[in-house]
Enzyme design. Sequence first.
Site, short mmCIF file in Angstrom:
data_model
loop_
_atom_site.label_atom_id
_atom_site.label_comp_id
_atom_site.label_asym_id
_atom_site.label_seq_id
_atom_site.Cartn_x
_atom_site.Cartn_y
_atom_site.Cartn_z
N ARG A 108 -49.11 -46.82 0.51
CA ARG A 108 -48.58 -46.56 -0.75
C ARG A 108 -49.09 -46.19 -2.01
O ARG A 108 -48.72 -45.53 -2.85
CB ARG A 108 -47.81 -47.98 -0.80
CG ARG A 108 -46.47 -47.55 -1.48
CD ARG A 108 -45.62 -47.84 -1.50
NE ARG A 108 -43.83 -48.00 -1.92
CZ ARG A 108 -43.00 -48.41 -2.73
NH1 ARG A 108 -43.93 -49.74 -3.59
NH2 ARG A 108 -42.65 -48.05 -3.50
N HIS A 163 -48.42 -43.21 -4.07
CA HIS A 163 -47.79 -43.21 -5.48
C HIS A 163 -48.52 -42.56 -6.44
O HIS A 163 -48.39 -42.12 -7.67
CB HIS A 163 -47.46 -44.21 -5.51
CG HIS A 163 -45.87 -44.38 -5.09
ND1 HIS A 163 -44.74 -44.99 -6.27
CD2 HIS A 163 -45.74 -44.00 -4.11
CE1 HIS A 163 -43.91 -45.19 -5.64
NE2 HIS A 163 -43.84 -44.67 -4.55
N TRP A 170 -40.24 -51.77 8.50
CA TRP A 170 -39.38 -50.54 9.56
C TRP A 170 -39.44 -49.91 10.87
O TRP A 170 -38.75 -49.88 12.28
CB TRP A 170 -40.11 -49.20 8.81
CG TRP A 170 -38.86 -48.11 7.17
CD1 TRP A 170 -38.63 -48.09 7.61
CD2 TRP A 170 -40.43 -48.92 6.53
NE1 TRP A 170 -38.75 -47.59 5.82
CE2 TRP A 170 -39.73 -47.86 4.90
CE3 TRP A 170 -41.17 -49.30 5.85
CZ2 TRP A 170 -39.96 -48.06 4.16
CZ3 TRP A 170 -41.40 -49.80 4.85
CH2 TRP A 170 -41.03 -49.12 3.76
FE1 DDH Z 1 -41.93 -45.01 0.86
N1 DDH Z 1 -41.76 -47.26 -0.21
N2 DDH Z 1 -41.10 -44.24 0.07
N3 DDH Z 1 -43.57 -43.73 1.26
N4 DDH Z 1 -44.15 -46.22 1.38
C1 DDH Z 1 -42.08 -47.70 0.20
C2 DDH Z 1 -42.86 -49.11 0.45
C3 DDH Z 1 -43.94 -47.99 1.67
C4 DDH Z 1 -39.92 -44.74 -0.61
C5 DDH Z 1 -39.42 -46.06 -0.46
C6 DDH Z 1 -39.99 -46.99 -0.53
C7 DDH Z 1 -43.74 -43.09 1.10
C8 DDH Z 1 -42.01 -42.02 0.70
C9 DDH Z 1 -41.04 -42.80 0.36
C10 DDH Z 1 -45.05 -46.50 2.34
C11 DDH Z 1 -45.82 -45.22 2.46
C12 DDH Z 1 -44.62 -44.04 1.91
C13 DDH Z 1 -40.60 -48.81 -0.37
C14 DDH Z 1 -40.51 -51.12 -0.42
C15 DDH Z 1 -40.04 -48.65 -1.34
C16 DDH Z 1 -38.44 -48.71 -1.48
C17 DDH Z 1 -41.87 -51.06 -1.19
C18 DDH Z 1 -41.68 -52.93 -1.46
O1 DDH Z 1 -40.73 -53.40 -2.11
O2 DDH Z 1 -42.75 -52.79 -1.67
C19 DDH Z 1 -39.38 -43.39 -1.09
C20 DDH Z 1 -37.93 -43.62 -1.52
C21 DDH Z 1 -39.37 -42.54 -0.67
C22 DDH Z 1 -38.80 -40.80 -0.33
O3 DDH Z 1 -40.12 -39.97 -0.06
C23 DDH Z 1 -37.28 -40.77 -0.13
C24 DDH Z 1 -44.62 -41.96 1.80
C25 DDH Z 1 -44.13 -40.49 1.71
C26 DDH Z 1 -45.33 -42.24 2.42
C27 DDH Z 1 -46.44 -42.32 2.61
O4 DDH Z 1 -47.16 -42.62 2.40
C28 DDH Z 1 -47.15 -40.86 2.97
C29 DDH Z 1 -45.63 -47.42 2.83
C30 DDH Z 1 -47.43 -47.17 3.34
C31 DDH Z 1 -44.95 -48.49 1.80
C32 DDH Z 1 -45.28 -50.35 2.31
C33 DDH Z 1 -45.89 -51.18 1.51
C34 DDH Z 1 -46.30 -52.05 2.02
O5 DDH Z 1 -46.77 -53.11 0.88
O6 DDH Z 1 -45.57 -52.90 2.92
#
Ligand code: DDH
Length: 296
Positions: free
Chosen positions: A44, A48, A193
């Site tokens: 993540r 980001h 998920w």
């Molecule tokens: Fe995500 N993400 N993400 N995400 N994401 C969250 C957690 C993780 C969105 C929202 C959230 C991507 C796209 C989107 C990962 C990878 C990727 C969380 C929760 C939210 C909210 C955070 C928390 O509470 O700790 C949204 C909205 C989008 C969108 O694109 C519409 C993408 C593109 C990726 C990627 O990796 C390519 C991952 C991994 C996590 C889990 C993190 C954790 O601590 O566990």
Amino acid sequence: TNVREASASVKPFEEYQKIYNDIAEKLREEDDRDDGSYGPVLVRLAWHCSGTYDQNDSSQNKGGSYAGTMRFQKEQDDPENAGLKVAQDFLEPFKTKYSSLSYGDLWTLGGVCAIQELNGPKIKWRPGRKDLGLDAVPPYHRLPDASQETGEYVRSVFNSRLGFTDQEMVCLIGVGHALGRCHVDASGYDGPWTFSPTMVTNDFFKLLLDEDWKIRDWDGKRQYTDSSTKSLMMLPTDMVLKKDSKFRKYVELYAKDEEKCMADFADVFSRLLERGIKFPDSTKPMVFKTLEEQGL
Ligand code: DDH
């Protein structure tokens, strides 16, 4: 200009493999994170720090992984970055040990390492990002807001700013969200998920199609839960991938074909980490060996 030039003076491949191994060993040793791995939060962080890029912005605030600006409080305070300090702190010792490595290189390499060590595909990676100052922090509201539930919104993030196609956005979101979970104390959402949040899989796509998703009955943010186990979750933005017919055909494709899913993800994640950066021809993409492949 909308891109930044990566440095041509980079170390040989073996030096980066050493840093990769250090990160991978720490990932193996430290299992005190919710599902037993810091891997998901490292993925993540890599996303980001890269996903702020706006290809239409020629100012110094164009975003992307190049400038390592999430080390500044101002970028950490972007509400969408809540919870990512954990990942920065996890990687900080390697910045001390390999001081010439930039934050942008460290954080993107951390994501590559996490994906590969969590059984994911090989991700090509190139070094040469340079740390820039506070004045390069990108504006807020570029990273996606999970409460939005339209295809138009998802495309405004991934197409208009980052230049990805419908198929590429489906692939990025669905494989990314096979990993990890939401935390009430970070985003306000809650739960994983998939049933294997420390493994890179195409399970997100299968579950999204096969399960019956209902609005969760709770005091928290509007999110979905599966009717059969009530232990999994989907964000409003995730549900868009099922509801929008143009997205849905790729969800169906990736649910059926894991090999294609992983090959496409490797390619698109690698390009995500390089958005807004021009690398010199002399810097060839690197592919790291996993600890297992090295017998470590
Ligand atoms: Fe995500 N993400 N993400 N995400 N994401 C969250 C957690 C993780 C969105 C929202 C959230 C991507 C796209 C989107 C990962 C990878 C990727 C969380 C929760 C939210 C909210 C955070 C928390 O509470 O700790 C949204 C909205 C989008 C969108 O694109 C519409 C993408 C593109 C990726 C990627 O990796 C390519 C991952 C991994 C996590 C889990 C993190 C954790 O601590 O566990």
